[in-house]
Design a protein around this motif. Sequence first.
Motif, PDB file in Angstrom:
ATOM      1  N   ASP A 115       5.109  -8.480  -0.586  1.00 37.20           N
ATOM      2  CA  ASP A 115       5.280  -8.457   0.872  1.00 37.20           C
ATOM      3  C   ASP A 115       4.175  -7.626   1.527  1.00 37.20           C
ATOM      4  O   ASP A 115       3.575  -8.034   2.531  1.00 37.20           O
ATOM      5  CB  ASP A 115       6.640  -7.880   1.238  1.00 37.20           C
ATOM      6  N   GLY A 116       3.915  -6.449   0.960  1.00 33.49           N
ATOM      7  CA  GLY A 116       2.859  -5.600   1.510  1.00 33.49           C
ATOM      8  C   GLY A 116       1.491  -6.255   1.401  1.00 33.49           C
ATOM      9  O   GLY A 116       0.671  -6.170   2.323  1.00 33.49           O
ATOM     10  N   LEU A 117       1.247  -6.906   0.290  1.00 32.77           N
ATOM     11  CA  LEU A 117      -0.030  -7.592   0.098  1.00 32.77           C
ATOM     12  C   LEU A 117      -0.203  -8.701   1.122  1.00 32.77           C
ATOM     13  O   LEU A 117      -1.298  -8.897   1.667  1.00 32.77           O
ATOM     14  CB  LEU A 117      -0.092  -8.162  -1.317  1.00 32.77           C
ATOM     15  N   ALA A 118       0.871  -9.424   1.415  1.00 30.07           N
ATOM     16  CA  ALA A 118       0.799 -10.500   2.406  1.00 30.07           C
ATOM     17  C   ALA A 118       0.433  -9.961   3.786  1.00 30.07           C
ATOM     18  O   ALA A 118      -0.356 -10.569   4.524  1.00 30.07           O
ATOM     19  CB  ALA A 118       2.134 -11.239   2.461  1.00 30.07           C
ATOM     20  N   VAL A 119       1.007  -8.806   4.144  1.00 30.40           N
ATOM     21  CA  VAL A 119       0.695  -8.207   5.445  1.00 30.40           C
ATOM     22  C   VAL A 119      -0.792  -7.879   5.536  1.00 30.40           C
ATOM     23  O   VAL A 119      -1.466  -8.214   6.520  1.00 30.40           O
ATOM     24  CB  VAL A 119       1.545  -6.939   5.668  1.00 30.40           C
ATOM     25  N   ILE A 120      -1.321  -7.249   4.508  1.00 31.14           N
ATOM     26  CA  ILE A 120      -2.734  -6.855   4.549  1.00 31.14           C
ATOM     27  C   ILE A 120      -3.638  -8.076   4.458  1.00 31.14           C
ATOM     28  O   ILE A 120      -4.701  -8.115   5.092  1.00 31.14           O
ATOM     29  CB  ILE A 120      -3.034  -5.843   3.428  1.00 31.14           C
ATOM     30  N   GLU A 121      -3.231  -9.091   3.721  1.00 32.57           N
ATOM     31  CA  GLU A 121      -4.054 -10.302   3.624  1.00 32.57           C
ATOM     32  C   GLU A 121      -4.243 -10.932   4.998  1.00 32.57           C
ATOM     33  O   GLU A 121      -5.319 -11.453   5.303  1.00 32.57           O
ATOM     34  CB  GLU A 121      -3.384 -11.288   2.663  1.00 32.57           C
ATOM     35  N   GLN A 122      -3.213 -10.864   5.838  1.00 33.69           N
ATOM     36  CA  GLN A 122      -3.357 -11.418   7.189  1.00 33.69           C
ATOM     37  C   GLN A 122      -4.180 -10.507   8.097  1.00 33.69           C
ATOM     38  O   GLN A 122      -4.937 -10.977   8.943  1.00 33.69           O
ATOM     39  CB  GLN A 122      -1.992 -11.667   7.822  1.00 33.69           C
ATOM     40  N   LEU A 123      -4.056  -9.185   7.911  1.00 36.55           N
ATOM     41  CA  LEU A 123      -4.755  -8.248   8.794  1.00 36.55           C
ATOM     42  C   LEU A 123      -6.231  -8.084   8.448  1.00 36.55           C
ATOM     43  O   LEU A 123      -7.053  -7.809   9.336  1.00 36.55           O
ATOM     44  CB  LEU A 123      -4.076  -6.874   8.718  1.00 36.55           C
TER      45      LEU A 123
END
Length: 298
Positions: A115-123
């Motif tokens: 979940d955290g990785l997905a957030v940073i991948e978008q940012l």
Amino acid sequence: MKDLPENPQLSPDLTSLRQGTETSGQRDLTTVPMKVQMRQIVAMNRRVRAIRIARMDHLDSDQVLVYFHGGAYYGGTPEDVMTAMRYLAEQANCVVYNVDYALAPEQPYPAAILDGLAVIEQLAPKHSQISVSGDSAGASIALAVSQLCRLMGICEIRSHILFYPTLIQGSDHEGPLWDDTKIPVVASQRTALHRFYQLFEQLDTIMSDYYMNHQPYDLTAPLISPFLADPAIFKNTSILIGEFDPFRLQSEAFIDRVGQANDDANYLRYGGLSHAFLNFTGNVPAVQDALKMAAGLI
């Protein structure tokens, strides 16, 4: 701590444990207008709720802090640290993304990390200055996300701000990372401190079991135990912890390794405080100081 009985026992009942992570009574410290928005981030085949927090006069800041709340992997919510995150965003002039990651055991390891990785991948395509932060178990998740961001080529994390982090799972509770005799304390309080450490040793085992959902994972894997990762990965790392926190010894050993590898580590220990001190935001001056210091280290 003084009211703990001899050989205290921590119930593994999940409902009781989750109730123990609930917070209340925090006071808002911000002095300028803030904007708080709920975001649904869809990336890497995951849908993650995150709360975006920023000063009204810094809504488009390129500096982003992705935050992971504590709660022993099985509890807690982003709302628990909202008061602290509002103040951190104000003081750092940055945008904070307060992540509502998946909780174990319903969604065990590695769901929270993904979940955290997905957030940073978008940012990452939109921001060149991304830092990670978290408290307790959330700090461990932040360090796991940082490792994957680098290994997968998503981005290089600018800084790591860790409040009383959980750094190693399955460690030897009879070993040096849990030796409370190393903690200076007046003689009359030694017994209470030891019993507090005994309680956290049980918590350490219980939360690991829930986080892994009782699966036989290798607890020495660096994503599970960042203490055992290559310390050179963690650039600009800062730990803020209380004097009587049972995770203090592992934090001191970790920051020593990171500091020797990178020469850019910071360690701040607050006298008289114990674990989860962000719960006292707005009520204990040392907590406000810790947040201000953290803001300057991002």
